[in-house]
Motif scaffolding. Structure first.
Motif, PDB file in Angstrom:
ATOM      1  N   ASP A 199       2.693  -0.776   4.358  1.00  0.00           N
ATOM      2  CA  ASP A 199       3.684   0.145   4.925  1.00  0.00           C
ATOM      3  C   ASP A 199       2.920   1.293   5.594  1.00  0.00           C
ATOM      4  OD1 ASP A 199       5.455   2.419   5.150  1.00  0.00           O
ATOM      5  OD2 ASP A 199       6.807   1.467   3.724  1.00  0.00           O
ATOM      6  N   ASP A 255       3.803   4.374   6.084  1.00  0.00           N
ATOM      7  CA  ASP A 255       4.082   5.721   5.585  1.00  0.00           C
ATOM      8  C   ASP A 255       4.021   5.876   4.062  1.00  0.00           C
ATOM      9  OD1 ASP A 255       4.612   6.648   8.215  1.00  0.00           O
ATOM     10  OD2 ASP A 255       6.608   5.744   8.093  1.00  0.00           O
ATOM     11  N   HIS A 256       4.108   4.763   3.322  1.00  0.00           N
ATOM     12  CA  HIS A 256       4.165   4.830   1.859  1.00  0.00           C
ATOM     13  C   HIS A 256       3.308   3.737   1.238  1.00  0.00           C
ATOM     14  CE1 HIS A 256       7.898   6.777   3.204  1.00  0.00           C
ATOM     15  NE2 HIS A 256       7.665   7.591   2.194  1.00  0.00           N
ATOM     16  N   ALA A 302       3.291   3.098  -5.956  1.00  0.00           N
ATOM     17  CA  ALA A 302       2.626   3.881  -6.997  1.00  0.00           C
ATOM     18  C   ALA A 302       2.018   2.978  -8.065  1.00  0.00           C
ATOM     19  CB  ALA A 302       3.619   4.864  -7.622  1.00  0.00           C
ATOM     20  N   GLU A 344      -0.028  10.519  -5.870  1.00  0.00           N
ATOM     21  CA  GLU A 344       0.693  11.416  -4.978  1.00  0.00           C
ATOM     22  C   GLU A 344       0.555  11.048  -3.509  1.00  0.00           C
ATOM     23  OE1 GLU A 344      -0.498  15.413  -5.901  1.00  0.00           O
ATOM     24  OE2 GLU A 344       0.861  15.476  -7.618  1.00  0.00           O
ATOM     25  N   ARG A 345      -0.692  10.914  -3.040  1.00  0.00           N
ATOM     26  CA  ARG A 345      -0.857  10.663  -1.616  1.00  0.00           C
ATOM     27  C   ARG A 345      -2.158   9.938  -1.317  1.00  0.00           C
ATOM     28  NH1 ARG A 345      -2.565  16.213   1.383  1.00  0.00           N
ATOM     29  NH2 ARG A 345      -4.340  16.701   0.073  1.00  0.00           N
ATOM     30  N   LYS A 392      -0.463   8.806   3.827  1.00  0.00           N
ATOM     31  CA  LYS A 392       0.717   8.193   3.210  1.00  0.00           C
ATOM     32  C   LYS A 392       1.076   8.902   1.920  1.00  0.00           C
ATOM     33  CE  LYS A 392      -0.466   3.479   4.636  1.00  0.00           C
ATOM     34  NZ  LYS A 392      -0.471   2.086   4.194  1.00  0.00           N
ATOM     35  N   LYS A 393       2.327   8.703   1.496  1.00  0.00           N
ATOM     36  CA  LYS A 393       2.783   9.234   0.212  1.00  0.00           C
ATOM     37  C   LYS A 393       3.175   8.063  -0.692  1.00  0.00           C
ATOM     38  CE  LYS A 393       4.486  13.564   2.020  1.00  0.00           C
ATOM     39  NZ  LYS A 393       3.968  14.647   1.289  1.00  0.00           N
ATOM     40  N   ALA A 394       3.139   8.328  -1.990  1.00  0.00           N
ATOM     41  CA  ALA A 394       3.548   7.313  -2.955  1.00  0.00           C
ATOM     42  C   ALA A 394       5.043   7.060  -2.839  1.00  0.00           C
ATOM     43  CB  ALA A 394       3.212   7.752  -4.365  1.00  0.00           C
ATOM     44  N   ALA A 395       5.422   5.789  -2.957  1.00  0.00           N
ATOM     45  CA  ALA A 395       6.844   5.431  -2.854  1.00  0.00           C
ATOM     46  C   ALA A 395       7.499   5.586  -4.211  1.00  0.00           C
ATOM     47  CB  ALA A 395       6.980   3.997  -2.373  1.00  0.00           C
TER      48      ALA A 395
END
Length: 180
Positions: free
Chosen positions: A37, A39-40, A43, A145-146, A177-180
């Motif tokens: 993905d 953007d995400h 986790a 987190e990221r 990216k950030k964690a989903a």
């Protein structure tokens, strides 16, 4: 490069390595985190990596260096050709201080610093023309987190009236990216 044992896998090949199965699982999780993905990332994949990659001590200061020097060059005239210049061989010296243990898993090199996992493609490092590095960051409670990527800032200092130039590369991590 010494690789500490993976305490989660009692079937590791030796006390100083991750098993080949562990390395396949780690490489697959990294592929999902980096490429699934834009953007995400999941986790759970980040938690899996943190559990599987043994934590190593990290020096309070990490420095790497790369020095390039050009051998002597010759120039002159060749009959029927004209002006000719032959550059000497380029010599590259690299080293570092405060480096952590790194594990090779598929196309990646990965190290666990506790608060983050540092990930590099095998043929890349901080000094590559286009470095391909990422850092998976965790919060104070261990929650993923990221993901950030390595974006260097290059400086070059030229010494006047000499052919000497000193380059300095400062590392910087940019959000990805950030964690989903």
């Amino acid at each position: 490069m010494t690789e500490p044992a993976n305490s989660l896998n009692p079937n590791a090949l030796s006390p100083n390595s991750l098993s080949i199965d562990d390395r396949f699982v780690i490489a697959a999780a990294l592929d999902r985190i980096l490429y699934d993905d834009p953007d995400h990332f999941a986790a759970e994949d980040a938690r899996l990596l943190r559990r599987m990659i043994p934590r190593t001590r990290t020096a309070w200061l990490r420095l790497g260096f790369r020095a390039e020097s050009q051998g002597p060059s010759m120039s002159g005239r060749a009959a029927g050709v004209g002006d000719v210049k032959m550059d000497g061989d380029k010599k590259v010296t690299e080293g570092g201080v405060g480096e952590s243990a790194v594990w090779r898993c598929g196309q990646y090199k990965i190290s666990n610093h506790g608060d983050d996992l540092e990930i590099w493609q095998v043929m890349s490092d901080e000094f590559a023309e286009e470095p391909k590095g990422a850092r998976l960051e965790f919060g104070p409670t261990g929650t993923p987190e990221r993901l950030t990527f390595f974006q260097p800032k290059d400086l070059e200092l030229r010494i006047p009236f000499t052919g000497i130039a000193v380059g300095l590369r400062l590392g910087g991590w940019q959000p990805w990216k950030k964690a989903a």
